[in-house]
Scaffold this active site. Structure first.
Site, mmCIF file in Angstrom:
data_model
loop_
_atom_site.group_PDB
_atom_site.id
_atom_site.type_symbol
_atom_site.label_atom_id
_atom_site.label_comp_id
_atom_site.label_asym_id
_atom_site.label_seq_id
_atom_site.Cartn_x
_atom_site.Cartn_y
_atom_site.Cartn_z
ATOM 1 N N HIS A 119 2.853 -0.861 -1.206
ATOM 2 C CA HIS A 119 1.980 0.152 -1.820
ATOM 3 C C HIS A 119 2.842 0.998 -2.762
ATOM 4 O O HIS A 119 4.037 1.175 -2.518
ATOM 5 C CB HIS A 119 1.426 1.009 -0.678
ATOM 6 C CG HIS A 119 0.372 1.999 -1.056
ATOM 7 N ND1 HIS A 119 0.664 3.204 -1.657
ATOM 8 C CD2 HIS A 119 -0.965 1.967 -0.882
ATOM 9 C CE1 HIS A 119 -0.470 3.872 -1.838
ATOM 10 N NE2 HIS A 119 -1.476 3.149 -1.394
ATOM 11 N N ASP A 196 6.709 1.212 6.735
ATOM 12 C CA ASP A 196 5.480 1.902 6.344
ATOM 13 C C ASP A 196 4.368 1.369 7.250
ATOM 14 O O ASP A 196 3.877 0.256 7.059
ATOM 15 C CB ASP A 196 5.189 1.619 4.868
ATOM 16 C CG ASP A 196 3.831 2.162 4.426
ATOM 17 O OD1 ASP A 196 3.065 2.635 5.280
ATOM 18 O OD2 ASP A 196 3.538 2.085 3.217
ATOM 19 N N GLN A 199 -0.854 0.939 7.609
ATOM 20 C CA GLN A 199 -1.924 -0.029 7.878
ATOM 21 C C GLN A 199 -1.751 -0.750 9.215
ATOM 22 O O GLN A 199 -2.517 -1.674 9.499
ATOM 23 C CB GLN A 199 -2.006 -1.063 6.747
ATOM 24 C CG GLN A 199 -2.385 -0.490 5.394
ATOM 25 C CD GLN A 199 -3.802 0.084 5.347
ATOM 26 O OE1 GLN A 199 -4.618 -0.137 6.236
ATOM 27 N NE2 GLN A 199 -4.100 0.844 4.295
#
Ligand code: PLP
Length: 401
Positions: A119, A196, A199
């Site tokens: 992202h 990260d 999600q």
């Protein structure tokens, strides 16, 4: 799967006269009643600024805020609440990390590895750091089916590699990356790893000890909590060595014009009034999903993903991006020559909410040679009937072209 839809009042609304089919959960999830009520209850009956007051309400608000930190600690398996920094969300967590880790550990000529499926929020902060510090960024390649190329990954390491930055789950491809193995390889080369988890935290059990990551981030609003609150996890031994990100109240021990000393962890990284109502509501959201069971949610969404891959895969002209079996909760696609924006707009007229565009992952769009995609993403309340509605909607739209 028990029906949890009644916990989410918004799901019973209609859009353009159709029942809402909300398939934009990777962008943000809807909120259960308990989370919305936690916010209004706190503003109605507890509200006061935290940490600074001796009065009753301030103590009570502080207790809720710090209890939320403990809830987060348990939820992600961190060792100490000192390792849980509250932020505004994943984006702020990564900016904090890039600035502060960069200051403490990175020098001109050092290298970091970033995967091709990141992202923008896990790319641009590192590019800003590159401009400030003269580090270099190497890209970890992926296969056509959307998997990290592990051998290529390992071959990117040099004695100057300091940090790996990788998504646990891709917000476009849905790929669940082998972050445990990637951490093992990073550590074997003397590098750190940031995961990260924006999600993954909403969709599966995530444990920082099992992943053996050095840093991790997620956003409250993607895991049924409020907007404006998120988390940065960091190993205590590393956070100790990192300078503050922002200066102000809350983060200091003592201030004079000659010299200022900083608060202990995690407060050193939390300048100013925190979103204490948000942190409490986030804890309520985490308690809510814990009660349902993250394994249970993961199984439900895995079944939905399989079903969607199969059902959408039958549509003529369908191109699905991210075809690894090890994927979760997201299906990104294009159909024939229909522009993704037209597809999304026409689906919306049928009450079906999907996301269209580059999904804040333009380098990944370039990897697949497209400008954008449509994306359906699932949550614990998503049903196979909604996926059927999506498939029928796409077929209907396709007939118009
Ligand atoms: N990382 C990933 C993988 C994401 O999917 C997102 C949001 O879509 C972010 C980071 C940024 O999250 P936020 O906008 O909540 O800071």
């Amino acid at each position: 799967m028990k029906n949890y839809r009644d916990d989410f009042p918004i799901l019973s609304r209609t859009v353009y006269g159709h029942p809402l089919v909300y398939l934009d959960n990777a962008a943000t999830t809807q909120k259960p009643r308990c989370v919305v009520e936690a916010i209004s209850d706190e503003y109605y009956s507890v509200n006061a600024n935290v940490h600074r007051g001796v009065h009753y309400l301030s103590q009570q608000a502080t207790d809720l805020h710090e209890a939320a930190r403990e809830t987060v600690r348990q939820f992600i398996g961190a060792r100490s609440v000192a390792e849980i920094v509250f932020t505004r969300g994943t984006t702020e967590s990564i900016n904090l990390l890039a600035t502060s880790y960069g200051e403490a550990f990175l020098h001109e000529g050092d290298e970091i590895l970033v995967s091709a499926m990141e992202h923008h929020s896990n790319i641009v902060p590192w590019q800003l750091l590159r401009e400030r510090k003269g580090i270099s960024i190497k890209v970890i390649p992926i296969t056509d089916s959307g998997e990290i190329m592990l051998d290529e990954y390992e071959s990117l390491f040099t004695p100057r590699t300091r940090l790996v930055c990788v998504a646990h789950v891709s917000n476009v491809l849905g790929t669940v990356n082998p972050v445990g193995e990637m951490a093992r390889i990073a550590h074997a080369h003397g590098a750190h790893i940031f995961v990260d988890a924006a999600q993954s935290v909403p969709h599966m059990p995530v444990d920082v000890a099992t992943m053996d990551c050095d840093f991790m981030a997620f956003s409250g609003h993607k895991v049924y909590g409020p907007t404006g609150v998120g988390v940065l996890f960091g190993r205590e031994s590393l956070l100790e060595k990192m300078p503050p990100y922002q200066g102000g109240g809350e983060m200091i021990a003592r201030v004079s014009f000659e010299r200022t000393t900083y608060e202990r962890l995690p407060y050193k990284f939390e300048a100013g009034t925190p979103d204490y109502v948000g942190t409490h509501a986030l804890a309520v959201a985490l308690d809510y999903v814990s009660k349902i069971g993250m394994e249970y949610i993961a199984r439900h969404e895995a079944e939905l993903t399989l079903y969607a891959m199969h059902r959408l895969g039958q549509i003529e002209g369908m191109a699905i991006y991210g075809t690894t079996p090890n994927k979760c909760g997201v299906v990104a696609f294009n159909v024939g020559n229909i522009h993704h924006l037209d597809l999304g707009t026409l689906l919306d007229r049928l009450g079906i909410a999907v996301r269209t565009g580059h999904h804040c992952a333009q380098p990944l769009m370039a990897r697949y040679g497209v400008e954008g995609m449509a994306r359906a993403s699932f949550a614990l309340y998503t049903t196979t009937e909604e996926i059927d509605a999506l498939a029928e909607g796409i077929e209907k739209v396709a007939k118009m072209f």
